[in-house]
Design a protein around this motif. Structure first.
Motif, PDB file in Angstrom:
ATOM      1  N   ALA A 164       1.015  -1.169   0.015  1.00  0.00           N
ATOM      2  CA  ALA A 164       0.090  -0.103   0.220  1.00  0.00           C
ATOM      3  C   ALA A 164       0.909   1.345  -0.079  1.00  0.00           C
ATOM      4  CB  ALA A 164      -0.793   0.048   1.363  1.00  0.00           C
ATOM      5  N   SER A 165       0.126   2.479  -0.395  1.00  0.00           N
ATOM      6  CA  SER A 165       0.931   3.350  -0.295  1.00  0.00           C
ATOM      7  C   SER A 165       0.997   4.339   1.008  1.00  0.00           C
ATOM      8  CB  SER A 165       0.284   4.519  -1.158  1.00  0.00           C
ATOM      9  OG  SER A 165      -0.958   5.204  -0.741  1.00  0.00           O
ATOM     10  N   PHE A 166       1.726   5.270   1.262  1.00  0.00           N
ATOM     11  CA  PHE A 166       1.849   5.880   2.362  1.00  0.00           C
ATOM     12  C   PHE A 166       0.434   6.752   2.837  1.00  0.00           C
ATOM     13  CE2 PHE A 166       6.546   5.833   2.011  1.00  0.00           C
ATOM     14  CZ  PHE A 166       6.857   4.721   2.835  1.00  0.00           C
ATOM     15  N   ASN A 167       0.041   7.462   1.755  1.00  0.00           N
ATOM     16  CA  ASN A 167      -1.363   7.831   1.784  1.00  0.00           C
ATOM     17  C   ASN A 167      -2.564   6.934   2.308  1.00  0.00           C
ATOM     18  OD1 ASN A 167      -0.443  10.538   1.084  1.00  0.00           O
ATOM     19  ND2 ASN A 167      -0.658  10.163  -1.056  1.00  0.00           N
ATOM     20  N   GLU A 168      -2.457   5.901   1.448  1.00  0.00           N
ATOM     21  CA  GLU A 168      -3.661   4.869   2.031  1.00  0.00           C
ATOM     22  C   GLU A 168      -3.173   4.671   3.417  1.00  0.00           C
ATOM     23  OE1 GLU A 168      -4.445   2.345  -2.154  1.00  0.00           O
ATOM     24  OE2 GLU A 168      -2.657   1.912  -1.075  1.00  0.00           O
ATOM     25  N   ALA A 169      -2.170   4.258   3.820  1.00  0.00           N
ATOM     26  CA  ALA A 169      -1.891   3.692   5.209  1.00  0.00           C
ATOM     27  C   ALA A 169      -2.201   4.518   6.105  1.00  0.00           C
ATOM     28  CB  ALA A 169      -0.413   3.198   5.535  1.00  0.00           C
ATOM     29  N   THR A 170      -2.134   6.068   5.867  1.00  0.00           N
ATOM     30  CA  THR A 170      -2.268   7.297   6.759  1.00  0.00           C
ATOM     31  C   THR A 170      -3.751   7.336   6.711  1.00  0.00           C
ATOM     32  OG1 THR A 170      -0.446   8.335   6.128  1.00  0.00           O
ATOM     33  CG2 THR A 170      -2.067   9.784   7.256  1.00  0.00           C
ATOM     34  N   LYS A 171      -4.488   7.019   6.078  1.00  0.00           N
ATOM     35  CA  LYS A 171      -6.019   7.283   5.925  1.00  0.00           C
ATOM     36  C   LYS A 171      -6.632   6.047   6.923  1.00  0.00           C
ATOM     37  CE  LYS A 171     -10.124   6.721   2.923  1.00  0.00           C
ATOM     38  NZ  LYS A 171     -10.439   5.614   3.561  1.00  0.00           N
ATOM     39  N   TRP A 172      -6.058   4.937   6.583  1.00  0.00           N
ATOM     40  CA  TRP A 172      -6.620   3.641   7.394  1.00  0.00           C
ATOM     41  C   TRP A 172      -6.284   3.692   8.947  1.00  0.00           C
ATOM     42  CZ3 TRP A 172      -4.185  -0.162   3.195  1.00  0.00           C
ATOM     43  CH2 TRP A 172      -5.122   0.180   1.975  1.00  0.00           C
ATOM     44  N   LEU A 173      -4.893   4.420   9.234  1.00  0.00           N
ATOM     45  CA  LEU A 173      -4.380   4.404  10.497  1.00  0.00           C
ATOM     46  C   LEU A 173      -5.382   5.412  11.172  1.00  0.00           C
ATOM     47  CD1 LEU A 173      -2.315   4.052  12.784  1.00  0.00           C
ATOM     48  CD2 LEU A 173      -1.141   5.681  11.778  1.00  0.00           C
ATOM     49  N   GLY A 174      -5.720   6.565  10.634  1.00  0.00           N
ATOM     50  CA  GLY A 174      -6.601   7.522  11.252  1.00  0.00           C
ATOM     51  C   GLY A 174      -7.929   6.919  11.854  1.00  0.00           C
ATOM     52  N   GLU A 175      -8.384   6.156  10.612  1.00  0.00           N
ATOM     53  CA  GLU A 175      -9.802   5.914  10.962  1.00  0.00           C
ATOM     54  C   GLU A 175      -9.725   4.765  11.961  1.00  0.00           C
ATOM     55  OE1 GLU A 175     -11.463   5.636   5.987  1.00  0.00           O
ATOM     56  OE2 GLU A 175     -10.340   3.712   7.289  1.00  0.00           O
ATOM     57  N   SER A 176      -8.519   3.924  12.243  1.00  0.00           N
ATOM     58  CA  SER A 176      -8.489   2.913  13.304  1.00  0.00           C
ATOM     59  C   SER A 176      -8.196   3.894  14.853  1.00  0.00           C
ATOM     60  CB  SER A 176      -7.313   1.982  13.293  1.00  0.00           C
ATOM     61  OG  SER A 176      -5.999   2.848  13.448  1.00  0.00           O
ATOM     62  N   LEU A 177      -7.566   5.028  14.611  1.00  0.00           N
ATOM     63  CA  LEU A 177      -7.682   5.854  15.840  1.00  0.00           C
ATOM     64  C   LEU A 177      -8.562   6.699  16.104  1.00  0.00           C
ATOM     65  CD1 LEU A 177      -3.657   6.772  15.244  1.00  0.00           C
ATOM     66  CD2 LEU A 177      -4.640   5.062  16.771  1.00  0.00           C
ATOM     67  N   GLY A 178      -9.654   6.745  15.108  1.00  0.00           N
ATOM     68  CA  GLY A 178     -10.685   7.767  15.134  1.00  0.00           C
ATOM     69  C   GLY A 178     -10.325   9.222  15.309  1.00  0.00           C
ATOM     70  N   LYS A 179      -9.384   9.643  14.440  1.00  0.00           N
ATOM     71  CA  LYS A 179      -8.988  10.884  14.309  1.00  0.00           C
ATOM     72  C   LYS A 179      -8.258  11.123  12.841  1.00  0.00           C
ATOM     73  CE  LYS A 179      -6.141  10.685  17.821  1.00  0.00           C
ATOM     74  NZ  LYS A 179      -5.054  10.782  18.707  1.00  0.00           N
ATOM     75  N   ASP A 180      -8.390  12.224  12.359  1.00  0.00           N
ATOM     76  CA  ASP A 180      -7.685  12.607  11.170  1.00  0.00           C
ATOM     77  C   ASP A 180      -6.396  12.974  11.396  1.00  0.00           C
ATOM     78  OD1 ASP A 180     -10.026  12.268   9.591  1.00  0.00           O
ATOM     79  OD2 ASP A 180     -10.564  14.663  10.146  1.00  0.00           O
ATOM     80  N   ILE A 181      -5.333  12.223  10.599  1.00  0.00           N
ATOM     81  CA  ILE A 181      -4.050  12.687  10.602  1.00  0.00           C
ATOM     82  C   ILE A 181      -3.669  13.767   9.789  1.00  0.00           C
ATOM     83  CG2 ILE A 181      -1.597  11.595  10.530  1.00  0.00           C
ATOM     84  CD1 ILE A 181      -2.826   8.889  11.334  1.00  0.00           C
ATOM     85  N   ALA A 182      -2.894  14.742  10.298  1.00  0.00           N
ATOM     86  CA  ALA A 182      -2.571  15.712   9.386  1.00  0.00           C
ATOM     87  C   ALA A 182      -1.493  15.262   8.723  1.00  0.00           C
ATOM     88  CB  ALA A 182      -2.456  17.484  10.133  1.00  0.00           C
ATOM     89  N   VAL A 183      -1.596  15.583   7.175  1.00  0.00           N
ATOM     90  CA  VAL A 183      -0.532  15.189   6.258  1.00  0.00           C
ATOM     91  C   VAL A 183       0.332  16.121   5.564  1.00  0.00           C
ATOM     92  CG1 VAL A 183       0.277  13.702   4.381  1.00  0.00           C
ATOM     93  CG2 VAL A 183      -1.611  12.967   5.869  1.00  0.00           C
ATOM     94  N   GLU A 184       1.461  16.548   5.681  1.00  0.00           N
ATOM     95  CA  GLU A 184       2.238  17.416   4.943  1.00  0.00           C
ATOM     96  C   GLU A 184       3.385  16.483   3.921  1.00  0.00           C
ATOM     97  OE1 GLU A 184       4.075  20.204   7.587  1.00  0.00           O
ATOM     98  OE2 GLU A 184       2.438  21.166   7.873  1.00  0.00           O
ATOM     99  N   TYR A 185       3.939  17.209   2.873  1.00  0.00           N
ATOM    100  CA  TYR A 185       4.598  16.694   1.950  1.00  0.00           C
ATOM    101  C   TYR A 185       6.204  17.317   1.976  1.00  0.00           C
ATOM    102  CZ  TYR A 185       0.624  14.125   0.913  1.00  0.00           C
ATOM    103  OH  TYR A 185      -0.777  13.250   1.218  1.00  0.00           O
ATOM    104  N   MET A 186       7.063  16.593   1.796  1.00  0.00           N
ATOM    105  CA  MET A 186       8.410  17.014   1.482  1.00  0.00           C
ATOM    106  C   MET A 186       8.964  16.667  -0.014  1.00  0.00           C
ATOM    107  SD  MET A 186      11.863  16.810   4.061  1.00  0.00           S
ATOM    108  CE  MET A 186      10.987  17.594   5.487  1.00  0.00           C
ATOM    109  N   ASN A 187       9.594  17.829  -0.451  1.00  0.00           N
ATOM    110  CA  ASN A 187      10.264  17.462  -1.677  1.00  0.00           C
ATOM    111  C   ASN A 187      11.458  16.286  -1.465  1.00  0.00           C
ATOM    112  OD1 ASN A 187      12.783  18.077  -3.152  1.00  0.00           O
ATOM    113  ND2 ASN A 187      11.156  18.491  -4.664  1.00  0.00           N
TER     114      ASN A 187
END
Length: 305
Positions: free
Chosen positions: A211-234
């Motif tokens: 899976a991608s990091f974006n997908e993992a972040t979404k699923w992790l947030g759902e399991s924790l019941g919170k939105d995980i704020a995502v930023e990106y770096m070059n």
């Protein structure tokens, strides 16, 4: 020399975080006369947990003592190491020498993670893996490398600020990588040890999810019941930061060293490195490995948030 009595499976490092998880499944391996775990203190709670799993404990207080190791490894056929730490390379090199002398025919080093043949071994931590390979080759002891991708039940505590629910991914977060839960590794490895394909060593790959990091972040947030704020770096900026932190790390700053390693693991996929894509060669031998959603759903990260 190996004799007909050399038919024992040995686990070294089984009281560590990785080793405890690997031991659970590895003890199910078939075809061995005995399954033994070498521990420094057989009376410790962690050692007793191994005994409860079915491992026979063999106490060796000093893994640098060749005589003690050779005595402990009597009857060895296969050695599995899950050691970690700054002295891993020297300890595994000692184990290789002793195992060879006592008749071992296969060594499984603590190389669990990315496929370093494709990933590369330039980073110091990974360079140690190459050194162990060279030690085994010099001793003419066949090696079975085990590639698992990132540990799904641990890596997000390293990558993500769980307390503040935020993360910075490198690139755009769309790069896919392989993940495996540590408690699945031993079950697949146990089956592989009975597979003639690996009798003379080789490389075993497995994955519970891809899976991608974006997908993992979404699923992790759902399991924790919170939105995980995502930023990106070059990716280039991240590589520069990785290098700067590594310089400090090699000067003795442990936090900087691990920070550099974090950027290395997150950044290489964004730079086109496919050494953590195990999807084509992964095996499971019928064992159902946990997906990311299943790992997250187990609550393994709930206590960290």
């Amino acid at each position: 020399m190996s004799t007909p009595t050399n038919n024992s499976l040995f686990l070294i490092g089984g009281t560590g975080g990785l080793g405890t998880e690997v031991a659970k499944g590895l003890v199910t391996a078939t075809g061995f006369e005995s399954k033994k775990a070498i521990v420094r203190d057989a009376s410790s709670d962690k050692a007793q947990a191994l005994a409860d799993m079915g491992w026979t404990l063999v106490e060796v207080k000093d893994l640098t003592d060749a005589d003690l190791l050779e005595t402990a490894l009597a009857g060895v056929q296969t050695v599995v190491s899950t050691l970690s730490g700054n002295d891993m390379v020297s300890l595994e090199s000692n184990i290789i020498q002793s195992a060879k002398k006592t008749g071992a025919t296969l060594f499984v080093p603590s190389q669990f993670g990315v496929d370093f043949y494709r990933w590369g071994t330039e980073f110091p931590f990974l360079a140690g893996k190459k050194a162990v390979q060279e030690a085994a080759a010099a001793a003419e002891l066949p090696v079975l490398n085990v590639f698992t991708g990132y540990f799904s039940d641990w890596i997000f505590g390293f990558f993500v600020d769980l307390e503040n629910a935020k993360v910075t991914w490198i690139g755009d977060g769309s790069d896919k990588v392989s993940f495996t839960s540590r408690d699945d590794i031993g079950y697949v490895l146990a089956k592989a040890l009975a597979d003639p394909e690996y009798a003379q060593g080789g490389s075993l790959s497995m994955q519970g999810d891809y899976a991608s990091f974006n997908e993992a972040t979404k699923w992790l947030g759902e399991s924790l019941g919170k939105d995980i704020a995502v930023e990106y770096m070059n990716a280039d900026d991240a590589k520069k930061l990785e290098s700067e932190l590594l310089v400090k790390g090699l000067e003795g700053d442990v936090g900087a060293f691990f920070g550099s390693f974090k950027y290395h693991l997150m950044g290489e996929p964004a730079r086109g490195n496919d050494g953590c894509n195990l999807s084509k060669q992964a095996k499971d031998y019928g064992h159902e490995l946990k997906t990311l959603k299943q790992v997250f759903g187990s609550g393994v990260y709930s206590g960290s948030s």
